[in-house]
Design a protein around this motif. Structure first.
Motif, PDB file in Angstrom:
ATOM      1  N   ARG A 151      -8.643  -1.692  -8.200  1.00 55.27           N
ATOM      2  CA  ARG A 151      -8.326  -2.446  -6.891  1.00 55.27           C
ATOM      3  C   ARG A 151      -7.432  -3.780  -6.914  1.00 55.27           C
ATOM      4  O   ARG A 151      -7.542  -4.477  -5.958  1.00 55.27           O
TER       5      ARG A 151
ATOM      6  N   HIS B  17       0.931  -0.933   0.070  1.00 60.39           N
ATOM      7  CA  HIS B  17       0.146   0.202   0.123  1.00 60.39           C
ATOM      8  C   HIS B  17       0.781   1.159   0.033  1.00 60.39           C
ATOM      9  O   HIS B  17       1.874   1.143   0.507  1.00 60.39           O
TER      10      HIS B  17
ATOM     11  N   ASP C  40      -9.094  -1.776   1.524  1.00 64.26           N
ATOM     12  CA  ASP C  40      -7.875  -1.455   0.452  1.00 64.26           C
ATOM     13  C   ASP C  40      -6.988  -0.316   0.963  1.00 64.26           C
ATOM     14  O   ASP C  40      -5.654  -0.527   1.303  1.00 64.26           O
ATOM     15  N   ARG C  41      -7.640   0.710   1.236  1.00 66.00           N
ATOM     16  CA  ARG C  41      -6.923   1.813   1.691  1.00 66.00           C
ATOM     17  C   ARG C  41      -6.289   1.611   3.190  1.00 66.00           C
ATOM     18  O   ARG C  41      -5.074   2.343   3.288  1.00 66.00           O
TER      19      ARG C  41
ATOM     20  N   ALA D 110      -3.453  -1.650  -6.824  1.00 67.48           N
ATOM     21  CA  ALA D 110      -2.489  -2.775  -6.321  1.00 67.48           C
ATOM     22  C   ALA D 110      -2.099  -3.398  -7.679  1.00 67.48           C
ATOM     23  O   ALA D 110      -2.513  -3.402  -9.087  1.00 67.48           O
TER      24      ALA D 110
ATOM     25  N   CYS E 228       2.400  -2.253  -5.267  1.00 71.97           N
ATOM     26  CA  CYS E 228       1.489  -1.163  -5.346  1.00 71.97           C
ATOM     27  C   CYS E 228       2.089  -0.100  -6.368  1.00 71.97           C
ATOM     28  O   CYS E 228       3.243   0.017  -6.330  1.00 71.97           O
TER      29      CYS E 228
ATOM     30  N   GLY F 211      -5.334  -1.407   4.410  1.00 74.11           N
ATOM     31  CA  GLY F 211      -4.520  -2.672   4.570  1.00 74.11           C
ATOM     32  C   GLY F 211      -5.126  -3.651   5.225  1.00 74.11           C
ATOM     33  O   GLY F 211      -4.457  -4.318   5.659  1.00 74.11           O
TER      34      GLY F 211
END
Length: 369
Positions: free
Chosen positions: A306, A89, A271-272, A108, A119, A274
Motif C-alpha cells: 500500500r 486510486h 486506501d481502497r 500506490a 497508482c 480514497g
C-alpha cells in the motif's frame, strides 16, 4: 517502444466529480500490441497538475499493466509544493459499471522528484475479459486527491479547516444522524450485516463513494449496495470515522478497541476508498503502538503493498534493534515475504548491509552500538 494510438486509451470525466474520471481501454488494441507503450493525459482540475495514464508493455498478452502518474509543472522537491500530498486510486469496473476490486491488484506509487504520486494496477487478461470487457472496452474508475496540509498559495482540494468548536458541533450532529438513522438514503450489505448511511456524507469523505453514488455507475440509482472483500467490523469503523472524524475511543479499561489486525484491515479499506486521512491515521497508529515481533512481517508486507513509506521505515527500524531481527528473520512468514517480493529483499540487504548469498540464508542483524 513508442507511444501507441491515443484511441487505445481514453479519459472520460465523471459527472460532477472534479478529480474523478474513467479510463477507457480498448481491449483488442492492447491485446494485439502487448509490447507497445500507450499513453494519454488530462488536467486533474488543480492548477499545475496533470495526470498521465499509461498501459505498460508486458512479457505476454495474458497480462495487463496500467498506471496513473500525477505530475506538477514544478519538481516535487520544490519548496512551493511543501505540505502538498498527492494520492491516486484505480479500480476496474465490471460489466454492470460497478467497482470490481477483486479483479486485478492496485498499489500506490511513492513520490519522486518528477512524480508527485500515482497508482498502478496489474491484472490477468482472462479476468478482465471475463468480468469487465463490454464492446471491446474495459473501464477503470480513477481518482486523484491533492491535499494541502500547510498554509500558503498552494493548490488544495479542501476548504479552510474548521476550528475545534465547529468541528465538535459538526461531528456531534453527523454522529447523531448516523446513530438515529435520520434521513439515511442508502444501505450497504457487508459481510452479512446492513449499514444505513447518507450519500452526501460518504461522497464528501471519499472520492470513490462520490463517483459510485453520484456518477454514471449503477450504484447511483440503487438504495441497497453489496460490498465484497471487506469485513463488517472494518466497514463499521470506516463509517464511524467518516461521521465522527475519528476512530472509537478507548474502552472502560483504557484499551484501544481496535487491534493491530483491525488497523491493518482499516488501512486497506481506507486506501481502497480514497479516505487518505484515515489511511494516514491507521499508518501512524500501527507505527506507534502495534510494531512487535509478532506483527512486523505482516505490517512490512502491508507497507510494501500500500506504499506506506512511514510504516516501512518503522518496520526496518524495529528489525534493526537488538535481537528483533534474529527472532523474526528465520520465521517462515519472513522468508516467504522476502522470496515473494525480491525488491523488498534488496531493500533489506541495502538497509542492513547484509551479504546474503541465498534468500534462505539470514545473516546476523546489524550492530546497535
Amino acid at each position: 517502444m513508442g507511444e501507441g494510438d491515443s484511441r487505445e486509451l481514453d479519459i472520460v470525466p465523471a459527472r460532477d466529480a472534479r478529480l474523478v474520471f474513467q479510463l477507457r481501454v480498448r481491449n483488442s488494441a492492447s491485446k494485439n500490441s502487448p509490447h507497445r507503450l500507450s499513453r494519454t493525459s488530462t488536467a486533474v482540475g488543480v492548477a499545475g497538475y496533470t495526470c498521465d495514464a499509461y498501459r505498460w508493455p508486458m512479457m505476454g498478452a495474458d497480462q495487463i499493466s496500467l498506471s496513473l502518474m500525477v505530475r506538477h509543472k514544478l519538481p516535487a522537491s520544490h519548496p512551493a509544493l511543501a505540505g502538498v500530498s498527492v494520492a491516486a486510486h484505480m479500480v476496474l469496473l465490471d460489466r454492470a459499471g460497478s467497482p470490481a476490486p477483486s479483479v486485478g491488484k492496485a498499489s500506490a506509487m511513492d513520490a519522486s522528484d518528477s512524480i508527485s504520486g500515482g497508482c498502478s494496477l496489474r491484472a490477468t487478461r482472462e479476468d478482465v475479459e471475463k468480468f469487465c470487457v463490454v464492446d471491446d472496452y474495459f473501464v477503470l474508475l480513477c481518482s486523484v486527491d491533492i491535499v494541502t496540509t500547510m498554509g500558503g498559495n498552494k493548490p488544495s482540494s479542501a476548504p479552510a479547516p474548521l476550528n475545534e468548536e465547529e468541528l465538535t458541533d459538526l461531528g456531534h450532529g453527523l454522529a447523531t444522524m448516523l446513530d438515529n438513522l435520520d434521513l439515511t438514503d442508502v444501505r450497504f450489505d457487508v459481510d452479512g450485516e446492513s449499514f444505513s448511511a447518507h450519500r452526501l456524507v460518504l461522497a464528501a469523505r471519499s472520492p470513490v463513494f462520490r463517483a459510485e453514488l453520484y456518477g454514471p455507475m449503477a450504484e447511483s440509482k440503487m438504495t441497497s449496495i453489496t460490498i465484497h472483500d471487506v469485513k463488517a467490523s472494518t466497514f463499521r469503523y470506516m463509517l464511524h470515522y467518516m461521521y465522527h472524524g475519528s476512530l472509537p475511543n478507548s474502552d472502560e479499561k483504557g484499551e484501544d478497541p481496535l487491534s493491530a489486525v483491525d488497523h491493518q484491515h482499516l488501512l486497506v479499506a481506507a486506501d481502497r476508498y480514497g479516505v487518505e486521512r484515515l489511511k494516514g491515521l491507521c499508518e501512524r497508529k500501527l507505527c506507534d503502538d502495534f510494531t512487535t515481533v509478532d506483527t512486523v512481517v505482516s505490517m512490512l508486507a502491508l507497507a510494501e503493498e500500500r506504499a506506506c513509506s512511514k510504516l516501512k521505515v518503522r518496520c526496518f527500524d524495529f528489525l534493526a534493534k537488538g535481537e528483533n531481527f534474529k527472532m523474526v528473520g528465520t520465521t517462515p512468514e519472513y522468508l516467504h515475504l522476502m522470496q515473494s517480493i525480491p525488491s523488498l529483499m534488496l531493500q533489506v540487504r541495502n538497509r542492513f548491509n547484509f551479504n546474503i548469498a541465498h534468500p534462505d540464508v539470514i545473516m546476523n542483524p546489524p550492530s546497535t552500538d
